[in-house]
Scaffold this active site. Structure first.
Site, PDB file in Angstrom:
ATOM      1  N   GLU A  60      23.495  18.671  -1.888  1.00 30.22           N
ATOM      2  CA  GLU A  60      23.526  20.091  -2.222  1.00 30.22           C
ATOM      3  C   GLU A  60      24.356  20.913  -1.237  1.00 30.22           C
ATOM      4  O   GLU A  60      25.039  21.864  -1.629  1.00 30.22           O
ATOM      5  CB  GLU A  60      22.097  20.644  -2.292  1.00 30.22           C
ATOM      6  CG  GLU A  60      21.302  20.208  -3.515  1.00 30.22           C
ATOM      7  CD  GLU A  60      20.726  18.801  -3.387  1.00 30.22           C
ATOM      8  OE1 GLU A  60      20.179  18.295  -4.382  1.00 30.22           O
ATOM      9  OE2 GLU A  60      20.817  18.222  -2.275  1.00 30.22           O
ATOM     10  N   HIS A 129       7.854  20.113  -4.389  1.00 28.78           N
ATOM     11  CA  HIS A 129       8.601  20.365  -5.622  1.00 28.78           C
ATOM     12  C   HIS A 129       7.981  21.492  -6.446  1.00 28.78           C
ATOM     13  O   HIS A 129       8.256  21.624  -7.634  1.00 28.78           O
ATOM     14  CB  HIS A 129       8.652  19.096  -6.487  1.00 28.78           C
ATOM     15  CG  HIS A 129       9.538  18.028  -5.943  1.00 28.78           C
ATOM     16  ND1 HIS A 129       9.295  17.410  -4.746  1.00 28.78           N
ATOM     17  CD2 HIS A 129      10.672  17.468  -6.424  1.00 28.78           C
ATOM     18  CE1 HIS A 129      10.243  16.495  -4.518  1.00 28.78           C
ATOM     19  NE2 HIS A 129      11.090  16.514  -5.517  1.00 28.78           N
TER      20      HIS A 129
END
Length: 326
Positions: A60, A129
């Site tokens: 990322e 998450h």
């Protein structure tokens, strides 16, 4: 009108804008060959080719930096994160480069870029998450933060975000991608920074955004059976925030409940609470109530997760508290 899923609304917004402007491209993990982790870019590789729909490695920070650099040089990238939890790996590029380059360059560079993907919890995905980072990104000057709650708003706001000349954080939900709704056949754009009154009422204002707003709808239906009228405001945009819409509603109902799927310390509801007490204190007939997740990492256990997340019962309880109903 036509009925589409949330994922289709997102795909339509990106595709329509990419047909209009060749400087726009999509980059992220599995956005091309796999049609998107949540099928939000289905068919886009076939239409636009591998130079404009780009599968990135699990890096990322790397592909975020590439996108920021290309935005500074005339492109308009859309960066998809499989989840905004993963954006933390690339947050340096978002906070220290995308958000600041216009000011730091004295206006010589701007950064027209959209960072999009799902936020907050999505079932049993556990602590790392299931995090909501709206308030984190909204805290940073230079970023706009959008969190739509339905397909209609998603399409109109995403098109506005793609056309914006500044960096935009566009947050979705894994649990909304299958939601269906009628949207117009033709093009439409929703301006950034304008809240929407989803339900008019007279007794209590409830402010929320994103998927958790569904719990406010459930609560409003149940409370209506008891003769209690709830006005529901969907922020849609966290930054810039439509304070005017909130204040006008509070001045009418004199009571405020804020529903947000986020930890309770220093979040969006904290900001709203401060602004309302500062600018509409004399209109309040009861203390403001905030409803947030528990102040812990998200649990994996379904029993604990149910207790951790806000729900319609929490909204009903808070509404009755500000109405002094026992």
């Amino acid at each position: 009108m036509k009925t589409v899923q949330f994922r289709e609304a997102v795909c339509e917004a990106m595709s329509e804008e990419m047909r209009r402007d060749e400087t726009i491209y999509l980059i992220g993990e599995e956005v091309a060959e796999y049609n998107g982790a949540y099928k939000a870019s289905k068919g886009m590789l076939d239409e636009f080719g591998e130079k404009r729909v780009i599968d990135a490695p699990i890096a990322e920070l790397g592909f975020g930096g590439i996108a920021v650099g290309s935005a500074m040089n005339g492109n308009r990238p859309i960066v998809e994160y499989m989840t905004f939890n993963f954006s933390l790996v690339g947050i340096d590029q978002i906070i220290n480069n995308a958000a600041k380059i216009r000011q730091m360059s004295g206006g010589q560079f701007n950064c027209p870029i959209v960072f999009r993907g799902p936020t907050a919890s999505a079932g049993q995905l556990a602590a790392t998450h299931s995090q909501a980072f709206e308030s984190w990104y909204a805290n940073c000057p230079g970023l706009k933060v959008i969190v739509p709650s339905n397909p209609y708003d998603a399409k109109g706001l995403l098109k506005a975000a793609i056309r914006d000349d500044d960096p935009v954080i566009f947050m979705e939900s894994e649990q909304m991608y299958g939601d269906k709704m009628e949207i117009p056949e033709g093009e439409y754009i929703i301006p950034i920074g304008v809240a929407d009154i989803k339900r008019k009422g007279t007794d209590v204002t409830v402010v929320s955004f994103g998927k958790i707003i569904k719990e406010a709808y459930k609560a409003a239906d149940k409370l209506a059976e008891e003769g209690i009228s709830i006005e529901i405001i969907d922020l849609r945009t966290v930054r810039p925030m439509d304070h005017k819409a909130i204040l006008e509603s509070v001045k009418k109902t004199n009571r405020l409940v804020i529903l947000e799927e986020a930890w309770p310390f220093g979040n969006v509801s904290s900001e709203i609470t401060f602004r309302v007490q500062e600018e509409a204190f004399d209109y309040l007939d009861a203390p403001i109530k905030r409803i947030n997740t528990a102040d812990t990492p998200a649990p994996y256990s379904p029993v604990l997760l149910e207790k951790w997340l806000p729900n319609s019962d929490d909204v009903i309880k808070a509404v009755k508290e500000v109405l002094y109903i026992k």
